[in-house]
Write an enzyme that holds these catalytic residues in place. Structure first.
Site, PDB file in Angstrom:
ATOM      1  N   LYS A 130       0.813  -1.223   0.000  1.00  0.00           N
ATOM      2  CA  LYS A 130       0.000   0.000   0.000  1.00  0.00           C
ATOM      3  C   LYS A 130       0.846   1.273   0.000  1.00  0.00           C
ATOM      4  O   LYS A 130       0.402   2.305  -0.499  1.00  0.00           O
ATOM      5  CB  LYS A 130      -0.944  -0.009   1.191  1.00  0.00           C
ATOM      6  CG  LYS A 130      -1.989  -1.095   1.062  1.00  0.00           C
ATOM      7  CD  LYS A 130      -2.963  -1.029   2.195  1.00  0.00           C
ATOM      8  CE  LYS A 130      -4.077  -2.026   1.939  1.00  0.00           C
ATOM      9  NZ  LYS A 130      -5.165  -1.842   2.883  1.00  0.00           N
ATOM     10  N   ARG A 306      -7.291  -6.806 -10.506  1.00  0.00           N
ATOM     11  CA  ARG A 306      -8.048  -7.977 -10.996  1.00  0.00           C
ATOM     12  C   ARG A 306      -9.453  -7.537 -11.376  1.00  0.00           C
ATOM     13  O   ARG A 306      -9.849  -6.398 -11.153  1.00  0.00           O
ATOM     14  CB  ARG A 306      -8.140  -9.005  -9.867  1.00  0.00           C
ATOM     15  CG  ARG A 306      -8.724  -8.357  -8.623  1.00  0.00           C
ATOM     16  CD  ARG A 306      -9.102  -9.343  -7.556  1.00  0.00           C
ATOM     17  NE  ARG A 306      -9.385  -8.693  -6.284  1.00  0.00           N
ATOM     18  CZ  ARG A 306     -10.525  -8.116  -5.961  1.00  0.00           C
ATOM     19  NH1 ARG A 306     -11.518  -8.074  -6.819  1.00  0.00           N
ATOM     20  NH2 ARG A 306     -10.696  -7.546  -4.782  1.00  0.00           N
TER      21      ARG A 306
END
Ligand code: ADP
Length: 464
Positions: A130, A306
């Site tokens: 992150k 994704r």
């Protein structure tokens, strides 16, 4: 499928005529359908618990990869690679969940000579960290939550200084966190040290890295996300916005698109920045940039590298078949669509139908004895279940996605109410009663509720 329009070099590098689908349930069927429409052969892998699933019968090849437990089947990389080699699969589609965001899996598939239908391992790795993701976003001009794009130092005095500069409340987050875990909200300076220690400890244990970062905690944001689609060679588009603020414990319950009340020029600015970020990291395939949206501002929180559960919402409004495009990009085709071609029309809503208690959310596996699906104009149901299907206790409780599309949001709500009136699932308990209540809720009808709305609504409901 190997059509003449495919550039020769690309065709030699990337062409495949069979796809191994490394997933299960509704998304395995969704991908299978897209493959079939492109004339690609499908190879389904399955666990012993899924051996009777109908979608396996429709596959060209189905191969058992292990027992029910995901660790021994859908997360079992050696077994999946073995299935790939045995069947000669030319590509692997990971769906969502399971191995879809595991960089080492993307790498292993490509090293074994097949195409991973998704980004390259380095892009997954960057976005899975992150802190690295936030840094990449800042560099591309994507608006982020206020706070540094670097890991917290060990020195608590330094950490306190950073938190004070951001201003309380702040949120301490693990760089490797995911699934809503590995973060703590801190409302005042006196609670900071404990939060950092506990989160660091959790991060080392659960995510394999103790790295933490800190940012402003936004109190009443909406969850707004932007869909992107990129060809590896630099072309990319963003395909509209979705609002997924109706959540419980960070799990999305109802999703819709477009996200209402956001000026088109603001959406276009952020969408273009997302495409730029993809260009900079060499992103390939579909992806989603997730933002918190508060007081007219976007704040990036993470990228999902994704296909997402809620992708049909975007397909309904844009007319773009995201899974087909994903396959074409993987085949090495340049993008079929340009930004100007993308026009989102009308409004779409998706309800995630889970086999669970509608109010305490405890999963309810079991036999579906009767199933009646809704139909009519503007209604789509993505599901792998049929009457006689046994919902397994081993996996996610999602059994169907009910999606509607209509010219306006108001009409889409009426249409969803109508479809929720038609659908009947018997034998297992589902969250349909909750969906029916949400779709009747005046605040939902008005739109723009924040990410805490559903939790508060549930708490108020249970104390009645
Ligand atoms: P994960 O990868 O675990 O899903 P995210 O970074 O996407 O983690 O955050 C999950 C959820 O936590 C968000 O959807 C939001 O509800 C909350 N959250 C994360 N960061 C913030 C923030 N800065 N302010 C307010 N809420 C936040």
């Amino acid at each position: 499928m190997m059509d003449a329009s495919l550039p020769k070099a690309a065709a030699e590098q990337r062409a495949f005529d069979s796809v191994l689908i490394a997933n299960r349930g509704e998304i395995a069927l969704r991908v299978q359908r897209a493959c079939r429409e492109l004339g690609l052969k499908t190879i389904m892998v399955y666990s012993e618990a899924d051996k009777d699933a109908d979608y396996l019968k429709a596959a060209d090849t189905a191969i058992c990869i292990g027992p029910a437990s995901p660790g021994q089947s859908y997360l079992n990389v050696p077994a999946i690679l073995l299935a790939m080699n045995l069947t000669g699969a030319g590509a692997v589609h990971p769906g969502y969940g399971f191995l879809s965001e595991r960089a080492s899996f993307s790498q292993a598939v490509e090293e074994a000579g097949a195409v991973f239908i998704g980004p390259r391992a380095d892009a997954i790795r960057t976005m899975g960290d992150k802190i690295a993701a936030k840094r990449a976003m800042m560099e591309a001009g994507v608006p982020c939550v206020p706070g540094p794009d670097s890991a917290l130092p060990d020195d608590m005095a330094e950490v306190s200084k950073i938190a004070a500069e951001i201003g309380y409340p702040v949120i301490v987050k693990a760089a490797g966190g995911g699934g809503g875990r590995g973060m703590r909200v801190v409302h005042e300076a006196s609670a900071l040290q404990d939060a950092v220690l506990v989160t660091r400890e959790e991060a080392s244990r659960a995510f394999g890295t103790p790295e933490l970062y800190i940012e402003k905690f936004l109190e009443h944001p909406r969850h707004v996300e932007i869909q992107v689609l990129c060809a590896g060679q630099g072309g990319g588009v963003w395909v509209g916005l979705r609002d997924c603020s109706m959540q419980r414990r960070h799990q999305k319950v109802v999703e819709e698109g477009p996200a209402i009340g956001i000026p088109p020029d603001v959406a276009a600015f952020v969408g273009n920045r997302c495409v730029e970020a993809c260009r900079q990291i060499g992103y390939r395939g579909v992806g989603t940039f997730e933002f918190l949206y508060e007081n007219g501002e976007f704040y990036f929180i993470e990228m999902n590298t994704r296909l997402q559960v809620e992708h049909p919402v975007t397909e309904m409004t844009s007319g773009v078949d995201l899974v087909r495009q994903q396959l074409l990009v993987a085949l090495g085709h340049p993008l079929e669509i340009s930004q100007e071609d993308i026009v989102c029309e009308g409004h779409s809503i998706e309800c995630r139908i889970n086999a669970e208690d509608p109010y305490n959310f405890v999963p309810c596996p079991g036999l579906i004895t009767q199933l009646h699906l809704p139909g009519g104009p503007g209604v789509r149901v993505d599901t792998h279940v049929t009457a006689g299907y046994r919902v397994s206790a081993h996996y996610d409780s999602l059994i169907a996605k009910l999606i509607v599309h209509a010219p306006t949001r108001e009409q889409a709500i009426m249409r969803m109410q109508r479809a929720l009136g038609e659908i009947r699932i018997e034998g297992v308990s589902t969250n349909l009663p909750l969906h029916r209540e949400i779709l009747q809720d005046p605040a939902f009808s008005e739109g723009g509720t924040d990410i805490h709305y559903l939790e508060h609504w549930l708490a108020a409901r249970s104390s009645k």
